[in-house]
Design a protein around this motif. Structure first.
Motif, mmCIF file in Angstrom:
data_model
loop_
_atom_site.group_PDB
_atom_site.id
_atom_site.type_symbol
_atom_site.label_atom_id
_atom_site.label_comp_id
_atom_site.label_asym_id
_atom_site.label_seq_id
_atom_site.Cartn_x
_atom_site.Cartn_y
_atom_site.Cartn_z
ATOM 1 N N VAL A 34 16.213 6.048 -4.657
ATOM 2 C CA VAL A 34 15.243 5.456 -3.741
ATOM 3 C C VAL A 34 13.871 6.064 -4.008
ATOM 4 O O VAL A 34 13.739 7.282 -4.173
ATOM 5 C CB VAL A 34 15.658 5.699 -2.281
ATOM 6 N N GLU A 35 12.869 5.213 -4.056
ATOM 7 C CA GLU A 35 11.501 5.692 -4.206
ATOM 8 C C GLU A 35 10.793 5.556 -2.866
ATOM 9 O O GLU A 35 10.829 4.493 -2.235
ATOM 10 C CB GLU A 35 10.758 4.885 -5.267
ATOM 11 N N LEU A 36 10.183 6.639 -2.417
ATOM 12 C CA LEU A 36 9.440 6.628 -1.154
ATOM 13 C C LEU A 36 7.988 6.963 -1.437
ATOM 14 O O LEU A 36 7.690 7.888 -2.199
ATOM 15 C CB LEU A 36 10.041 7.642 -0.175
ATOM 16 N N LYS A 37 7.104 6.245 -0.806
ATOM 17 C CA LYS A 37 5.675 6.453 -1.003
ATOM 18 C C LYS A 37 4.991 6.731 0.327
ATOM 19 O O LYS A 37 5.210 6.023 1.316
ATOM 20 C CB LYS A 37 5.035 5.217 -1.661
ATOM 21 N N TRP A 38 4.188 7.748 0.320
ATOM 22 C CA TRP A 38 3.417 8.130 1.498
ATOM 23 C C TRP A 38 2.356 7.075 1.788
ATOM 24 O O TRP A 38 1.633 6.634 0.902
ATOM 25 C CB TRP A 38 2.766 9.480 1.236
ATOM 26 N N VAL A 39 2.277 6.665 3.053
ATOM 27 C CA VAL A 39 1.222 5.735 3.482
ATOM 28 C C VAL A 39 0.179 6.556 4.222
ATOM 29 O O VAL A 39 0.385 6.979 5.362
ATOM 30 C CB VAL A 39 1.787 4.616 4.380
ATOM 31 N N GLU A 40 -0.915 6.799 3.567
ATOM 32 C CA GLU A 40 -1.934 7.688 4.112
ATOM 33 C C GLU A 40 -2.617 7.061 5.322
ATOM 34 O O GLU A 40 -3.074 5.926 5.273
ATOM 35 C CB GLU A 40 -2.989 7.982 3.038
ATOM 36 N N GLY A 41 -2.636 7.822 6.443
ATOM 37 C CA GLY A 41 -3.383 7.404 7.620
ATOM 38 C C GLY A 41 -2.809 6.241 8.375
ATOM 39 O O GLY A 41 -3.445 5.723 9.299
ATOM 40 N N SER A 42 -1.617 5.795 8.036
ATOM 41 C CA SER A 42 -1.058 4.626 8.725
ATOM 42 C C SER A 42 -0.353 5.028 10.006
ATOM 43 O O SER A 42 0.003 6.184 10.208
ATOM 44 C CB SER A 42 -0.074 3.908 7.812
ATOM 45 N N THR A 43 -0.155 4.078 10.869
ATOM 46 C CA THR A 43 0.613 4.282 12.089
ATOM 47 C C THR A 43 1.752 3.288 12.106
ATOM 48 O O THR A 43 1.659 2.212 11.508
ATOM 49 C CB THR A 43 -0.259 4.060 13.347
ATOM 50 N N PRO A 44 2.848 3.610 12.770
ATOM 51 C CA PRO A 44 3.994 2.713 12.776
ATOM 52 C C PRO A 44 3.647 1.333 13.336
ATOM 53 O O PRO A 44 2.787 1.191 14.214
ATOM 54 C CB PRO A 44 4.990 3.440 13.672
ATOM 55 N N ALA A 45 4.343 0.319 12.793
ATOM 56 C CA ALA A 45 4.131 -1.058 13.265
ATOM 57 C C ALA A 45 4.683 -1.227 14.667
ATOM 58 O O ALA A 45 5.604 -0.551 15.084
ATOM 59 C CB ALA A 45 4.818 -2.031 12.312
ATOM 60 N N GLU A 46 4.072 -2.168 15.398
ATOM 61 C CA GLU A 46 4.564 -2.463 16.745
ATOM 62 C C GLU A 46 5.903 -3.187 16.665
ATOM 63 O O GLU A 46 6.135 -3.969 15.763
ATOM 64 C CB GLU A 46 3.548 -3.353 17.473
#
Length: 545
Positions: A533-545
């Protein structure tokens, strides 16, 4: 055939604080036997009993005056046999402490040794002449404060004590001493114990020439002067390896027995010593250190510990734990606010179950128990009283188990216990958490059960994904099946992108939607896939509603 201990979860019981069966305010062996159903319900494989041997209790049983009998406060040898029989009926192995680096000063061996310089046991302990000015033979310090040497007027010599002065160190350079401690181990092996936890296993052998320890090179002087030295001569000597080999040879004469050693070292050296002591199949079966019993709660730290061990002991075996009877409870160490306690407790058992090796949990940990605030007039751990109040000792993690919230002293005892049961601890009683799906107790049962079912976690290879703090991502793989274990070690929400195909399994509190993994504060997830599995950091994001 794979040895049972390699996959084991070991539950540590501190006998004085588990269950009082006779109304004296102290836990005992019969009390432990009465509560073993609770232990078995967790899904663990073994119990480790802290010392219950005859002792004057200058260090809460870690000063043994008779290695082959039970202290009257805990019961009798018959009570121990009954406990072991019930544990085995419940399919729980029994591991007992062996405190062999030192004895009590009331042990008959020491009474004889100190009586003269030419008695049969004169060289059974570490004795040395004073310097010309009367000072101790070298600069070695006690962990509990002050010099590691105590002058004895009978012999006009100093004896070594790495801990309190009532704990004289045995001289493992003397073959008779090694024979004697092996006889102690044989006594318990013949009685049917399944293994030993070896206290301070790297303290057995000292430098026979008594060279001074060099300074540690500190920038700011530590709270405990002991930490201002590099203890390269007072412990962890090369000759220790031969002692461990003799212990292993004895243990190997019995079926399905094991030894786990406590390595008391500093910095990265503790991981190296764990590797040295477990490699080759002829020393310890496994070892643990204080590496994960610290305040460091970073992803880099946990990764460093595991990868360091894999590098230093590719054929060795570790035992990892977050709490025990010697350190502040890990939930209290790692939380910033009390509302983080339950999420941290649930995440910690998930994280521990993702680590390769044998696992250790400490009584009350399954309740998310917090450190008890101990007042000065409540202190029982007087070995550490010299460092009050900067260090309040170990009583805070040793307070009684809480069973029923509405009973006196939460069902531990009908009388005032040896340490108090306070409201924050009572609020986490077993009966308040039983059969409550959101409780820490049920999370422990679910997660330990999940680990038992997943060969990736018990048998698989281990590697880490390169992600920034505070994300720890561990990949466990076995026979083409991959579990990626992801942990958010912070009080903030974080998001990761996952381009490949995977789906969550087992316990979790993270959400996976459209290849996006939303991790709540102290959140975690186990992701199952057939490929990496490849995981990528999402900089500055917030979880979706």
């Amino acid at each position: 055939m794979r040895e049972w201990w390699r996959d084991a979860v070991i539950y540590q019981i501190y006998p004085r604080s588990y269950q009082d069966s006779n109304g004296d305010g102290l836990g005992d062996l019969k009390g432990i036997t009465q509560r073993l159903e609770h232990v078995a319900s967790l899904g663990v494989d073994a119990i480790w009993l802290s010392p219950f041997f005859t002792s004057p209790d200058k260090d809460m049983g870690y000063d043994v005056s008779d290695y082959t009998d039970v202290s009257p406060i805990y019961g009798t040898l018959g009570d121990f046999d009954a406990l072991m029989a019930e544990a085995h009926r419940l399919e729980l192995k029994v591991i007992i402490d062996q405190v062999l680096s030192h004895t009590s000063d009331q042990h008959p061996w020491f009474a004889e040794s100190r009586s003269s310089r030419d008695n049969p046991k004169a060289d059974w302990y570490v004795w040395a002449d004073p310097k010309q000015d009367g000072t101790p033979p070298n600069n070695w310090l006690s962990i509990f404060g002050g010099s590691a040497w105590m002058f004895d007027t009978r012999r006009h010599q100093y004896y070594l004590h790495n801990f309190v002065k009532e704990q004289p160190d045995l001289n493992f350079h003397n073959p008779e001493v090694v024979d004697a401690v092996l006889d102690v181990m044989k006594f318990w092996l013949d009685r049917g114990v399944d293994g030993f936890r070896l206290d301070t296993v790297n303290f057995y052998v000292h430098d026979a020439s008594l060279k001074d320890n060099p300074p540690a090179g500190w920038n700011e002087f530590p709270n405990n002067p002991y930490d201002a030295q590099q203890q390269i001569h007072s412990k962890t000597q090369p000759e220790n390896i031969e002692v461990l080999k003799r212990m292993r040879a004895l243990t190997d004469r019995y079926r399905d027995r094991m030894m786990v050693g406590e390595v008391g070292e500093a910095g990265t050296r503790q991981i190296e010593v764990m590797g040295e002591y477990t490699s080759g199949g002829d020393k310890l079966h496994m070892a643990y250190s204080f590496a994960m019993l610290s305040h460091d709660h970073s992803a880099a730290h946990f990764r460093r510990c595991i990868e360091g061990f894999q590098k230093d002991a590719p054929n060795g075996w570790p035992c990892w734990s977050f709490s025990n009877h010697d350190v502040m409870r890990h939930v209290s160490r790692w939380m910033e606010h009390e509302d983080q306690a339950d999420p941290i407790a649930k995440q910690s058992i998930a994280m521990l179950c993702s680590f390769p090796g044998t696992l250790g949990i400490y009584q009350g940990e399954e309740l998310g128990q917090l450190e008890t605030d101990i007042l000065y007039d409540e202190v029982k751990d007087t070995a550490n009283i010299a460092f009050w109040p900067e260090y309040k000792g170990r009583d805070g993690c040793r307070t009684p188990m809480v069973w029923e919230h509405d009973k006196a002293h939460c069902g531990f005892s009908e009388v005032q216990p040896w340490l108090p049961v306070k409201a924050p601890q009572a609020a986490r009683a077993v009966d308040l958490q039983e059969h409550r799906a959101s409780s820490v107790l049920e999370a422990y049962r679910e997660t330990i059960g999940f680990r038992r079912q997943r060969e990736e976690l018990r048998l698989g290879t281990t590697r880490f994904l390169d992600l920034p703090e505070p994300i720890l991502a561990i990949v466990r793989e076995h026979e083409g099946s991959v579990l990626t274990c992801v942990f958010n070690l912070s009080a903030d929400e974080h998001r990761l992108e996952m381009p490949g195909d995977a789906h969550p399994v087992g316990p979790r509190d993270a959400q996976l939607k459209q290849h996006v993994l939303d991790l709540p504060p102290h959140g975690f997830a186990f992701l199952e896939s057939h490929d990496a599995v490849e995981l990528k950091w999402v900089e500055g994001s917030t979880p979706a509603e």
